[in-house]
Design a protein around this motif. Structure first.
Motif, PDB file in Angstrom:
ATOM      1  N   ALA A  71       0.902  -1.074  -0.114  1.00 15.91           N
ATOM      2  CA  ALA A  71       0.356   0.332  -0.058  1.00 15.91           C
ATOM      3  C   ALA A  71       0.954   1.398   0.186  1.00 15.91           C
ATOM      4  O   ALA A  71       0.686   2.463  -0.815  1.00 15.91           O
ATOM      5  N   LEU A  72       2.047   1.668   1.166  1.00 18.55           N
ATOM      6  CA  LEU A  72       2.579   2.660   0.822  1.00 18.55           C
ATOM      7  C   LEU A  72       3.764   3.134  -0.376  1.00 18.55           C
ATOM      8  O   LEU A  72       3.757   3.966  -1.175  1.00 18.55           O
ATOM      9  N   GLN A  73       3.913   1.668  -1.198  1.00 16.88           N
ATOM     10  CA  GLN A  73       4.623   2.000  -2.589  1.00 16.88           C
ATOM     11  C   GLN A  73       3.647   2.085  -3.658  1.00 16.88           C
ATOM     12  O   GLN A  73       4.234   2.875  -4.270  1.00 16.88           O
ATOM     13  N   GLN A  93      -9.467  -9.226   7.875  1.00 17.78           N
ATOM     14  CA  GLN A  93      -8.289 -10.606   7.253  1.00 17.78           C
ATOM     15  C   GLN A  93      -7.248  -9.883   7.038  1.00 17.78           C
ATOM     16  O   GLN A  93      -6.354 -10.507   5.967  1.00 17.78           O
ATOM     17  N   GLY A  94      -7.232  -8.711   7.232  1.00 18.95           N
ATOM     18  CA  GLY A  94      -5.329  -8.482   7.505  1.00 18.95           C
ATOM     19  C   GLY A  94      -5.508  -7.821   5.985  1.00 18.95           C
ATOM     20  O   GLY A  94      -4.344  -6.819   5.870  1.00 18.95           O
ATOM     21  N   ASP A  95      -6.714  -7.404   5.579  1.00 18.12           N
ATOM     22  CA  ASP A  95      -6.358  -5.678   4.536  1.00 18.12           C
ATOM     23  C   ASP A  95      -6.598  -4.470   4.625  1.00 18.12           C
ATOM     24  O   ASP A  95      -6.841  -4.655   5.752  1.00 18.12           O
ATOM     25  N   LEU A  96      -7.219  -3.711   3.367  1.00 19.07           N
ATOM     26  CA  LEU A  96      -6.960  -2.086   3.905  1.00 19.07           C
ATOM     27  C   LEU A  96      -7.965  -1.672   3.087  1.00 19.07           C
ATOM     28  O   LEU A  96      -8.020  -2.494   2.043  1.00 19.07           O
ATOM     29  N   GLN A  97      -8.467  -0.745   3.347  1.00  8.64           N
ATOM     30  CA  GLN A  97      -9.198   0.213   2.413  1.00  8.64           C
ATOM     31  C   GLN A  97      -8.500   1.554   2.629  1.00  8.64           C
ATOM     32  O   GLN A  97      -8.324   1.722   3.549  1.00  8.64           O
ATOM     33  N   ILE A  98      -8.398   2.333   1.446  1.00 12.45           N
ATOM     34  CA  ILE A  98      -7.337   3.255   1.401  1.00 12.45           C
ATOM     35  C   ILE A  98      -8.569   4.363   0.738  1.00 12.45           C
ATOM     36  O   ILE A  98      -9.096   4.069  -0.470  1.00 12.45           O
ATOM     37  N   ILE A 111      -7.416  -3.004  -0.631  1.00 10.44           N
ATOM     38  CA  ILE A 111      -6.181  -3.562  -1.016  1.00 10.44           C
ATOM     39  C   ILE A 111      -6.556  -4.912  -0.246  1.00 10.44           C
ATOM     40  O   ILE A 111      -5.828  -4.897   0.800  1.00 10.44           O
ATOM     41  N   ARG A 112      -6.311  -5.916  -0.975  1.00 10.43           N
ATOM     42  CA  ARG A 112      -6.700  -7.489  -0.644  1.00 10.43           C
ATOM     43  C   ARG A 112      -5.294  -7.837   0.267  1.00 10.43           C
ATOM     44  O   ARG A 112      -5.410  -8.671   0.924  1.00 10.43           O
ATOM     45  N   GLY A 113      -4.364  -7.820  -0.475  1.00 10.90           N
ATOM     46  CA  GLY A 113      -2.916  -7.592  -1.125  1.00 10.90           C
ATOM     47  C   GLY A 113      -2.018  -7.439  -1.587  1.00 10.90           C
ATOM     48  O   GLY A 113      -2.223  -6.752  -3.163  1.00 10.90           O
TER      49      GLY A 113
END
Length: 160
Positions: A71-73, A93-98, A111-113
């Motif tokens: 996500a940062l990259q 589930q260890g994912d992110l929403q931006i 971002i699922r992975g």
């Protein structure tokens, strides 16, 4: 063949393999670009990767390190340096929403992975349903969306 024009000469003519570099170049260092949002995003990602198991009151997992790093990259490549920091929300589930929500439109990057991003964009041009994309390696469209959503709103001139 001589080495005189190549910027180096043998350190000794005694048959050693040691080379002396002439006029070594000035030091060149590498650093990350200075972006207004960078520190805030890194701090948030560090916080989310350290969440305890069950942070959501059920079985929520901390954001996976590989997902946070990706996500940062991704953000470093798609965000202008003066863009506002996005909202970053952990998934269970260890994912992110931006997300960005501005007067220009809305973006949600789920971002699922690494290389698994479900992207959604809506603006006055797309209508409320917006448009969706599955992004794996080409994030050009996400970069365009971020620029549209984060650019300053230009007021319409007053009618005379």
């Amino acid at each position: 063949m001589t080495n005189a024009g190549r910027g180096w000469t043998p350190a000794s003519s005694q048959g050693t393999n040691v080379l002396k570099i002439k006029d070594s170049p000035k030091r060149v260092s590498m650093s990350r670009p200075d972006r207004d949002w960078h520190r805030e995003v890194v701090d948030k990602l560090n916080e989310l990767t350290a969440l305890p198991r069950g942070w959501d009151g059920y079985h929520g997992r901390a954001v996976r390190f590989d997902t946070a790093n990706f996500a940062l990259q991704m953000l470093e490549h798609i965000c202008p340096e003066d863009s506002p920091a996005p909202q970053i929300i952990p998934g269970v589930q260890g994912d992110l929403q931006i997300e960005w929500h501005t007067d220009n439109g809305d973006i949600e990057l789920d971002i699922r992975g690494p290389y698994k991003v479900e992207a959604w964009f809506a603006s006055y041009e797309t209508g409320p349903d917006g448009e969706e994309q599955l992004l794996k390696s080409d994030f050009t469209i996400a970069s365009e969306w971020v620029r549209k959503v984060t650019e300053p709103v230009v007021a319409e001139p007053a009618a005379a």
